[in-house]
Write a protein that holds these residues in place. Structure first.
Motif, mmCIF file in Angstrom:
data_model
loop_
_atom_site.group_PDB
_atom_site.id
_atom_site.type_symbol
_atom_site.label_atom_id
_atom_site.label_comp_id
_atom_site.label_asym_id
_atom_site.label_seq_id
_atom_site.Cartn_x
_atom_site.Cartn_y
_atom_site.Cartn_z
ATOM 1 N N LEU A 2 0.551 0.440 3.764
ATOM 2 C CA LEU A 2 1.811 -0.152 4.192
ATOM 3 C C LEU A 2 1.616 -0.793 5.553
ATOM 4 N N LYS A 3 2.360 -1.837 5.795
ATOM 5 C CA LYS A 3 2.351 -2.478 7.109
ATOM 6 C C LYS A 3 3.761 -2.376 7.660
ATOM 7 N N TYR A 4 3.893 -1.646 8.767
ATOM 8 C CA TYR A 4 5.206 -1.505 9.398
ATOM 9 C C TYR A 4 5.445 -2.668 10.343
ATOM 10 N N ASN A 5 6.558 -3.354 10.130
ATOM 11 C CA ASN A 5 6.987 -4.421 11.023
ATOM 12 C C ASN A 5 7.916 -3.875 12.101
ATOM 13 N N SER A 6 8.627 -2.814 11.763
ATOM 14 C CA SER A 6 9.469 -2.062 12.686
ATOM 15 C C SER A 6 9.689 -0.693 12.047
ATOM 16 N N LEU A 16 -7.345 -1.824 2.673
ATOM 17 C CA LEU A 16 -8.074 -1.519 3.901
ATOM 18 C C LEU A 16 -7.146 -1.107 5.035
ATOM 19 N N SER A 17 -7.607 -0.187 5.869
ATOM 20 C CA SER A 17 -6.816 0.253 7.016
ATOM 21 C C SER A 17 -6.440 -0.916 7.902
ATOM 22 N N SER A 18 -7.337 -1.878 8.049
ATOM 23 C CA SER A 18 -7.079 -3.032 8.915
ATOM 24 C C SER A 18 -5.998 -3.953 8.353
ATOM 25 N N ASP A 19 -5.655 -3.798 7.084
ATOM 26 C CA ASP A 19 -4.628 -4.634 6.462
ATOM 27 C C ASP A 19 -3.221 -4.075 6.655
ATOM 28 N N GLY A 20 -3.126 -2.823 7.012
ATOM 29 C CA GLY A 20 -1.815 -2.193 7.134
ATOM 30 C C GLY A 20 -1.722 -1.319 8.364
#
Length: 92
Positions: A2-6, A16-20
């Motif tokens: 997951l990628k948190y924006n807020s 990959l860890s670098s993607d999220g």
């Protein structure tokens, strides 16, 4: 991943860890260290070249990729633990 924006806004990200926002290795290491013996299954896998089954994110090849990634992380966690235990036994 997951990628948190807020705090309340996130989106799915690639593995990959670098993607999220998640450290995927740390997650797998924690599961290994705590003796987790449940089911782990990939979800929303990548669609790989040549595989268009009309259902994006659920292809067979993408699942193979994701399972291999998970197994690689788990193997790394196991090897790190073995190495640390060997060092402790040697007094290091």
């Amino acid at each position: 991943n997951l990628k948190y924006n807020s705090e309340r806004d996130f989106e799915e990200a690639a593995h990959l860890s670098s993607d999220g926002s998640m450290d995927m290795y740390r997650i797998m290491k924690t599961l290994y260290d705590t003796g987790f013996d449940g089911v782990i299954r990939p979800d929303h896998v990548p669609t790989l070249l040549g595989e268009d089954n009309g259902n994006p994110s659920y292809g067979v090849l993408g699942n193979y990729f994701a399972v291999g990634y998970i197994k690689g992380l788990m193997e790394a966690a196991e090897q790190e633990t073995r190495k640390l235990n060997a060092m402790r036994q040697e007094g290091g």
